[in-house]
Design a protein around this motif. Structure first.
Motif, PDB file in Angstrom:
ATOM      1  N   ASP A 207       0.847  -1.190   0.000  1.00 18.98           N
ATOM      2  CA  ASP A 207       0.000   0.000   0.000  1.00 18.98           C
ATOM      3  C   ASP A 207       0.881   1.236   0.000  1.00 18.98           C
ATOM      4  O   ASP A 207       1.944   1.258   0.622  1.00 18.98           O
ATOM      5  N   ALA A 208       0.438   2.274  -0.694  1.00 22.04           N
ATOM      6  CA  ALA A 208       1.256   3.494  -0.822  1.00 22.04           C
ATOM      7  C   ALA A 208       1.446   4.223   0.498  1.00 22.04           C
ATOM      8  O   ALA A 208       2.293   5.108   0.593  1.00 22.04           O
ATOM      9  N   SER A 209       0.687   3.878   1.527  1.00 20.19           N
ATOM     10  CA  SER A 209       0.861   4.524   2.832  1.00 20.19           C
ATOM     11  C   SER A 209       1.641   3.649   3.805  1.00 20.19           C
ATOM     12  O   SER A 209       1.797   4.012   4.978  1.00 20.19           O
ATOM     13  N   ASP A 210       2.155   2.507   3.347  1.00 21.01           N
ATOM     14  CA  ASP A 210       2.900   1.577   4.197  1.00 21.01           C
ATOM     15  C   ASP A 210       4.396   1.759   3.960  1.00 21.01           C
ATOM     16  O   ASP A 210       4.988   1.150   3.064  1.00 21.01           O
ATOM     17  N   ALA A 211       5.013   2.618   4.769  1.00 21.19           N
ATOM     18  CA  ALA A 211       6.425   2.954   4.565  1.00 21.19           C
ATOM     19  C   ALA A 211       7.328   1.738   4.702  1.00 21.19           C
ATOM     20  O   ALA A 211       8.317   1.607   3.978  1.00 21.19           O
ATOM     21  N   SER A 212       6.999   0.847   5.621  1.00 20.74           N
ATOM     22  CA  SER A 212       7.836  -0.336   5.847  1.00 20.74           C
ATOM     23  C   SER A 212       7.853  -1.244   4.617  1.00 20.74           C
ATOM     24  O   SER A 212       8.916  -1.683   4.164  1.00 20.74           O
ATOM     25  N   ALA A 213       6.668  -1.499   4.055  1.00 19.19           N
ATOM     26  CA  ALA A 213       6.582  -2.349   2.865  1.00 19.19           C
ATOM     27  C   ALA A 213       7.267  -1.696   1.669  1.00 19.19           C
ATOM     28  O   ALA A 213       7.961  -2.360   0.892  1.00 19.19           O
ATOM     29  N   LEU A 214       7.085  -0.387   1.536  1.00 21.37           N
ATOM     30  CA  LEU A 214       7.708   0.325   0.420  1.00 21.37           C
ATOM     31  C   LEU A 214       9.231   0.335   0.557  1.00 21.37           C
ATOM     32  O   LEU A 214       9.953   0.225  -0.440  1.00 21.37           O
ATOM     33  N   THR A 215       9.722   0.455   1.780  1.00 24.65           N
ATOM     34  CA  THR A 215      11.173   0.437   1.996  1.00 24.65           C
ATOM     35  C   THR A 215      11.772  -0.881   1.507  1.00 24.65           C
ATOM     36  O   THR A 215      12.801  -0.898   0.828  1.00 24.65           O
ATOM     37  N   LYS A 216      11.116  -1.978   1.837  1.00 27.37           N
ATOM     38  CA  LYS A 216      11.580  -3.289   1.368  1.00 27.37           C
ATOM     39  C   LYS A 216      11.540  -3.362  -0.155  1.00 27.37           C
ATOM     40  O   LYS A 216      12.449  -3.900  -0.789  1.00 27.37           O
ATOM     41  N   ALA A 217      10.473  -2.815  -0.730  1.00 24.66           N
ATOM     42  CA  ALA A 217      10.312  -2.875  -2.190  1.00 24.66           C
ATOM     43  C   ALA A 217      11.352  -2.036  -2.923  1.00 24.66           C
ATOM     44  O   ALA A 217      11.805  -2.396  -4.010  1.00 24.66           O
ATOM     45  N   PHE A 218      11.725  -0.900  -2.330  1.00 20.93           N
ATOM     46  CA  PHE A 218      12.699  -0.014  -2.979  1.00 20.93           C
ATOM     47  C   PHE A 218      14.148  -0.451  -2.733  1.00 20.93           C
ATOM     48  O   PHE A 218      15.050  -0.054  -3.472  1.00 20.93           O
ATOM     49  N   SER A 219      14.361  -1.256  -1.686  1.00 19.45           N
ATOM     50  CA  SER A 219      15.734  -1.637  -1.326  1.00 19.45           C
ATOM     51  C   SER A 219      16.391  -2.439  -2.450  1.00 19.45           C
ATOM     52  O   SER A 219      15.811  -3.389  -2.970  1.00 19.45           O
ATOM     53  N   GLY A 220      17.582  -1.998  -2.820  1.00 26.12           N
ATOM     54  CA  GLY A 220      18.328  -2.690  -3.867  1.00 26.12           C
ATOM     55  C   GLY A 220      17.933  -2.311  -5.277  1.00 26.12           C
ATOM     56  O   GLY A 220      18.518  -2.804  -6.238  1.00 26.12           O
ATOM     57  N   ALA A 221      16.942  -1.433  -5.415  1.00 26.92           N
ATOM     58  CA  ALA A 221      16.501  -1.039  -6.762  1.00 26.92           C
ATOM     59  C   ALA A 221      17.456  -0.018  -7.363  1.00 26.92           C
ATOM     60  O   ALA A 221      17.987   0.843  -6.655  1.00 26.92           O
ATOM     61  N   ARG A 222      17.667  -0.131  -8.654  1.00 24.78           N
ATOM     62  CA  ARG A 222      18.477   0.869  -9.361  1.00 24.78           C
ATOM     63  C   ARG A 222      17.737   2.200  -9.424  1.00 24.78           C
ATOM     64  O   ARG A 222      18.321   3.273  -9.294  1.00 24.78           O
ATOM     65  N   ALA A 223      16.426   2.113  -9.655  1.00 26.96           N
ATOM     66  CA  ALA A 223      15.591   3.305  -9.779  1.00 26.96           C
ATOM     67  C   ALA A 223      14.148   2.899  -9.532  1.00 26.96           C
ATOM     68  O   ALA A 223      13.804   1.714  -9.601  1.00 26.96           O
TER      69      ALA A 223
ATOM     70  N   LYS B 176      14.002   7.426   1.436  1.00 28.42           N
ATOM     71  CA  LYS B 176      15.150   7.788   2.275  1.00 28.42           C
ATOM     72  C   LYS B 176      15.739   6.565   2.970  1.00 28.42           C
ATOM     73  O   LYS B 176      16.957   6.330   2.941  1.00 28.42           O
ATOM     74  N   ASP B 177      14.867   5.754   3.585  1.00 23.52           N
ATOM     75  CA  ASP B 177      15.342   4.613   4.370  1.00 23.52           C
ATOM     76  C   ASP B 177      15.949   3.513   3.504  1.00 23.52           C
ATOM     77  O   ASP B 177      16.817   2.766   3.961  1.00 23.52           O
ATOM     78  N   SER B 178      15.489   3.399   2.265  1.00 20.30           N
ATOM     79  CA  SER B 178      16.010   2.350   1.368  1.00 20.30           C
ATOM     80  C   SER B 178      17.304   2.761   0.686  1.00 20.30           C
ATOM     81  O   SER B 178      17.998   1.932   0.090  1.00 20.30           O
ATOM     82  N   GLY B 179      17.624   4.063   0.745  1.00 23.21           N
ATOM     83  CA  GLY B 179      18.820   4.544   0.068  1.00 23.21           C
ATOM     84  C   GLY B 179      18.671   4.637  -1.443  1.00 23.21           C
ATOM     85  O   GLY B 179      19.671   4.668  -2.177  1.00 23.21           O
ATOM     86  N   LEU B 180      17.431   4.701  -1.923  1.00 25.03           N
ATOM     87  CA  LEU B 180      17.189   4.810  -3.367  1.00 25.03           C
ATOM     88  C   LEU B 180      17.910   6.026  -3.938  1.00 25.03           C
ATOM     89  O   LEU B 180      17.879   7.106  -3.358  1.00 25.03           O
ATOM     90  N   ARG B 181      18.546   5.839  -5.089  1.00 23.75           N
ATOM     91  CA  ARG B 181      19.345   6.913  -5.683  1.00 23.75           C
ATOM     92  C   ARG B 181      18.621   7.651  -6.812  1.00 23.75           C
ATOM     93  O   ARG B 181      18.889   8.825  -7.057  1.00 23.75           O
ATOM     94  N   TYR B 182      17.748   6.950  -7.548  1.00 22.40           N
ATOM     95  CA  TYR B 182      17.087   7.558  -8.701  1.00 22.40           C
ATOM     96  C   TYR B 182      15.578   7.294  -8.657  1.00 22.40           C
ATOM     97  O   TYR B 182      15.147   6.176  -8.362  1.00 22.40           O
ATOM     98  N   ALA B 183      14.804   8.309  -8.993  1.00 15.79           N
ATOM     99  CA  ALA B 183      13.353   8.145  -9.058  1.00 15.79           C
ATOM    100  C   ALA B 183      12.769   9.054 -10.128  1.00 15.79           C
ATOM    101  O   ALA B 183      13.218  10.191 -10.310  1.00 15.79           O
ATOM    102  N   VAL B 184      11.785   8.537 -10.829  1.00 16.37           N
ATOM    103  CA  VAL B 184      10.933   9.340 -11.697  1.00 16.37           C
ATOM    104  C   VAL B 184       9.587   9.426 -10.993  1.00 16.37           C
ATOM    105  O   VAL B 184       8.994   8.401 -10.646  1.00 16.37           O
ATOM    106  N   HIS B 185       9.124  10.641 -10.738  1.00 14.27           N
ATOM    107  CA  HIS B 185       7.942  10.887  -9.919  1.00 14.27           C
ATOM    108  C   HIS B 185       6.841  11.504 -10.770  1.00 14.27           C
ATOM    109  O   HIS B 185       7.040  12.549 -11.387  1.00 14.27           O
ATOM    110  N   LEU B 186       5.680  10.850 -10.798  1.00 19.83           N
ATOM    111  CA  LEU B 186       4.545  11.379 -11.555  1.00 19.83           C
ATOM    112  C   LEU B 186       3.896  12.517 -10.779  1.00 19.83           C
ATOM    113  O   LEU B 186       3.332  12.308  -9.703  1.00 19.83           O
TER     114      LEU B 186
ATOM    115  N   GLY C  42      20.882  13.083  -1.602  1.00 19.04           N
ATOM    116  CA  GLY C  42      21.394  11.937  -2.353  1.00 19.04           C
ATOM    117  C   GLY C  42      20.423  11.346  -3.353  1.00 19.04           C
ATOM    118  O   GLY C  42      20.792  10.465  -4.132  1.00 19.04           O
ATOM    119  N   LEU C  43      19.182  11.812  -3.352  1.00 23.13           N
ATOM    120  CA  LEU C  43      18.196  11.313  -4.317  1.00 23.13           C
ATOM    121  C   LEU C  43      18.221  12.167  -5.577  1.00 23.13           C
ATOM    122  O   LEU C  43      18.113  13.394  -5.503  1.00 23.13           O
TER     123      LEU C  43
END
Length: 308
Positions: free
Chosen positions: A62-78, A104-114, A143-144
């Motif tokens: 869910d888009a409001s679940d920071a914990s789940a999103l952190t896991k999903a973003f971890s290790g992603a290139r973008a 922030k918590d996942s350390g994601l470096r690149y994002a395209v934001h709609l 760093g993002l």
């Protein structure tokens, strides 16, 4: 692309938030067709299975679940980031808080934001206010590298008028009939975002308006739809704001949410929500409204049983 770069790209994963939606699904399919590793994110696990069958990793979040999103973003290139369709401004803030925390918590470096055209305005623009807020939160992350895509009014929004056209023979709207505004097909947004995710040719905090093929008024939209569905007598009618709000609530939209949309229509009519970039080849996209009517609107119109 050389073999070394192929290896680098193929060993990375792209996280796509809202993969079941109009833009996210285009991006996920585009990246999968390029042989990329894709992690599809969405609330409805069932809507993600079509991507899983193509080799994507499905991640229910869910888009409001920071914990789940952190896991999903971890290790992603973008990642591709977006807010779900509006329920309330309060929920928009919870969602953008969670997304920013996960980035922030996942350390994601690149994002395209709609985002949306008009997101430069801090308040008074309905759902677009929430996108301004989301931009600001992402801009505050050290760093993002983030590219905010300030997309034009979606052509697909006009699909909501099908019942009215079939039942009343008119296309009614809160927008001024002769006010020209940029309109874009969601497919073009998805195609553009997918290419920028592949290229990762942006740094720091950047914005790019996507203005569609050309600006159109609701009168021109109505005329194009009339030609495309074979109803030459189709009329364009501007409804008072309170009447539009009543129609929205009759469609099942909560009154508070309907009021937020009315605020947006007022802001568009007043010129508050307006494009800031001069139109150029870089911010224009290929799909004309006529092509959209031919490929999408007419099929939806003729495929739906007329209302009694």
């Amino acid at each position: 692309m050389n073999s070394l770069k192929d290896k680098v790209v193929n060993d990375t994963v792209y996280a796509i938030l809202g993969s079941g939606g109009n833009t996210g699904s285009i991006i996920a399919n585009s990246l999968l067709s390029e042989g990329e590793k894709v992690r599809v994110l969405g609330r409805d696990a069932g809507r993600l299975q079509r991507f899983a069958r193509k080799g994507a990793e499905a991640f229910s979040a869910d888009a409001s679940d920071a914990s789940a999103l952190t896991k999903a973003f971890s290790g992603a290139r973008a990642a591709y980031l977006m807010l779900p369709p509006l329920n309330s401004r309060e929920e928009q803030e919870r969602q953008s808080d969670a997304i920013a925390k996960a980035v922030k918590d996942s350390g994601l470096r690149y994002a395209v934001h709609l985002s949306s055209y008009g997101a430069h305005v801090p308040e008074g623009t309905g759902p677009v206010t929430g996108l301004h807020s989301s931009e600001q939160k992402l801009n505050g992350i050290t760093g993002l590298n983030v590219l905010h895509l300030r997309a034009a009014y979606f052509m697909e929004n006009n699909l909501a008028a099908i019942d009215m056209i079939q039942g009343m023979g008119m296309l009614g709207h809160a927008l001024l009939p002769d006010l020209k505004l940029p309109m874009i097909a969601t497919r073009d947004v998805g195609d553009y975002a997918a290419q920028r995710l592949l290229d990762l040719d942006f740094s720091g905090k950047q914005t790019r308006e996507l203005l569609g093929e050309r600006d159109l008024s609701m009168a021109e939209v109505t005329a194009a739809i009339a030609r495309g569905i074979g109803k030459p007598d189709l009329r364009c009618v501007q409804f008072p704001y309170d009447q539009v709000q009543q129609v929205l609530t009759q469609m099942g939209i909560p009154p508070k949410t309907a009021a937020v949309y009315i605020e947006m229509y007022k802001a568009i009519n007043a010129g508050v929500v307006a494009s800031q970039e001069p139109r150029s080849p870089e911010n224009s996209t290929p799909t004309s409204f006529e092509k959209f009517v031919q490929d999408v609107f007419a099929a939806a119109y003729h495929g739906k049983a007329p209302t009694a």
